[in-house]
Write a protein that holds these residues in place. Structure first.
Motif, mmCIF file in Angstrom:
data_model
loop_
_atom_site.group_PDB
_atom_site.id
_atom_site.type_symbol
_atom_site.label_atom_id
_atom_site.label_comp_id
_atom_site.label_asym_id
_atom_site.label_seq_id
_atom_site.Cartn_x
_atom_site.Cartn_y
_atom_site.Cartn_z
ATOM 1 N N GLY A 1 0.858 -1.189 -0.008
ATOM 2 C CA GLY A 1 -0.026 -0.094 -0.004
ATOM 3 C C GLY A 1 0.757 1.173 0.159
ATOM 4 N N TRP A 2 2.136 1.264 0.618
ATOM 5 C CA TRP A 2 2.601 2.393 0.583
ATOM 6 C C TRP A 2 3.441 2.724 -0.632
ATOM 7 C CZ3 TRP A 2 1.578 4.994 4.828
ATOM 8 C CH2 TRP A 2 1.065 4.635 5.957
ATOM 9 N N THR B 1 -6.961 -1.854 4.378
ATOM 10 C CA THR B 1 -6.042 -2.275 5.273
ATOM 11 C C THR B 1 -6.571 -3.540 6.003
ATOM 12 O OG1 THR B 1 -7.135 -0.954 7.251
ATOM 13 C CG2 THR B 1 -4.950 0.005 5.972
ATOM 14 N N GLN C 1 -6.302 -6.148 9.467
ATOM 15 C CA GLN C 1 -5.692 -6.343 11.064
ATOM 16 C C GLN C 1 -5.424 -8.097 10.890
ATOM 17 O OE1 GLN C 1 -8.583 -5.464 13.519
ATOM 18 N NE2 GLN C 1 -8.951 -3.289 12.931
ATOM 19 N N SER D 1 -2.003 -9.044 7.103
ATOM 20 C CA SER D 1 -2.184 -7.995 7.660
ATOM 21 C C SER D 1 -1.302 -6.848 7.335
ATOM 22 C CB SER D 1 -2.172 -8.091 9.251
ATOM 23 O OG SER D 1 -0.914 -8.220 9.479
ATOM 24 N N GLY D 2 -1.817 -5.488 7.189
ATOM 25 C CA GLY D 2 -1.054 -4.348 6.678
ATOM 26 C C GLY D 2 -2.070 -3.587 5.752
ATOM 27 N N PHE D 3 -1.115 -2.708 5.075
ATOM 28 C CA PHE D 3 -1.646 -1.624 4.254
ATOM 29 C C PHE D 3 -1.434 -1.972 2.720
ATOM 30 C CE2 PHE D 3 -1.126 2.701 2.234
ATOM 31 C CZ PHE D 3 -2.748 2.969 2.195
ATOM 32 N N HIS D 4 -2.615 -2.291 2.036
ATOM 33 C CA HIS D 4 -2.460 -2.937 0.813
ATOM 34 C C HIS D 4 -3.169 -2.090 -0.428
ATOM 35 C CE1 HIS D 4 -1.235 -6.926 2.613
ATOM 36 N NE2 HIS D 4 -2.015 -6.570 3.423
#
Length: 289
Positions: A17-18, A66, A68, A88-91
């Motif tokens: 995602g970043w 995102t 969890q 989990s994380g930002f995608h």
């Protein structure tokens, strides 16, 4: 994709995602730059290019999401299953994907207290606690309408079926009350077979409530008390007879002690009264030598 492919989970293709955010910000920045340059230099082509870049960048923002820990997202692309994201994380994914979130954590289901008949036709009340989780997100999403409702309904059906195959209590066969661990294992196996189609794994099952129905509870309690009293009396009499046998053998083995059959009967009667009576007794033994 064919219908059979909906029945097994696959990994969805996602982008960090970043990194995607950096690219989208660059698209928006270039778009804004072209739009400003188009206004300053009065260039329609630059305005069109800038507007296109901004529109594309804004569209791409719909692909961010995102997750969890122990959470999944099922991806659907124009009606087709496109995989499941579990990390989990930002995608970022294709902005045209429809995402359905679902929890992959363990769930605790406490069934309502059900009134059923046991194997002997006695009305009983029974309830259970079921620990379950989603193992295959595709099956949970596509094979059933609502997997949580499906788990609850199938749990009720399995408990009713289980109660009908065992008596409430028994000394000679497997019963609900006397073999709790075995009954819980049978319930887990039955539930796993029913819920496998929905991609559900049963972690544990336990009976949380077990009692006779109110209309027969008093009668069954008296029956249990009578059985317990009978067993206690039987135990006392068996042990009393063993002691009496030792006493009689002791006197028979002693020289100079002669006890007639009538006296033996009186002795046995007195000893039985002393050892099995609920009240204190004062027996009188008369032994002739």
């Amino acid at each position: 994709m064919g219908e059979d492919q909906y029945r097994h989970e696959t990994d969805a293709k996602t982008v960090n995602g970043w990194l995607a955010l950096l690219i989208v910000c660059a698209l928006l920045a270039f778009g804004a730059f072209f739009i400003c340059g188009g206004f300053v230099h009065n260039e329609p082509s630059a305005l069109a290019s800038g507007a296109g870049l901004v529109a594309f960048g804004l569209l791409c923002t719909k692909g961010f999401f995102t997750l969890q820990p122990n959470e999944g997202a099922v991806m659907i692309f124009f009606g087709d299953y496109a995989g499941t994201a579990r990390t989990s994380g930002f995608h970022w994914v294709n902005p045209f994907y429809v995402r359905r979130r679902l929890s992959l954590r363990a769930h605790n289901l406490t069934t309502p207290i059900l009134k059923v008949n046991d194997e002997r036709g006695n009305p009983i009340e029974i309830g259970a606690v079921v620990v379950w989780r989603v193992a295959d997100s595709a099956q949970a999403t596509f094979n059933v309408d609502d997997y949580k409702t499906f788990v609850a309904n199938q749990s009720d059906i399995a408990i009713r079926s289980l109660a009908a195959h065992y008596p409430y209590d028994s000394e000679t066969e497997t019963s609900l009350r006397g073999n709790i661990d075995e009954v819980a294992q049978k319930l887990q196996q039955a539930l796993q077979e029913k819920l496998a189609i929905a991609g559900i794994v049963i972690e544990e099952t336990r009976l949380s409530h077990l009692a006779y129905a109110s209309e027969i509870a008093v009668a069954m309690l008296k029956r249990q008390q009578a059985v317990a009293i009978f067993q206690a009396r039987r135990y006392m009499v068996e042990n009393a007879l063993a002691i009496i046998d030792e006493v009689v053998q002791h006197f028979d083995a002693r020289e100079g002690v002669n006890i007639s059959d009538d006296k033996k009967a009186e002795l046995i009667n007195s000893l039985l009264i002393v050892m099995t009576s609920d009240k204190e007794t004062s027996p009188v033994l008369s032994i002739s030598k």
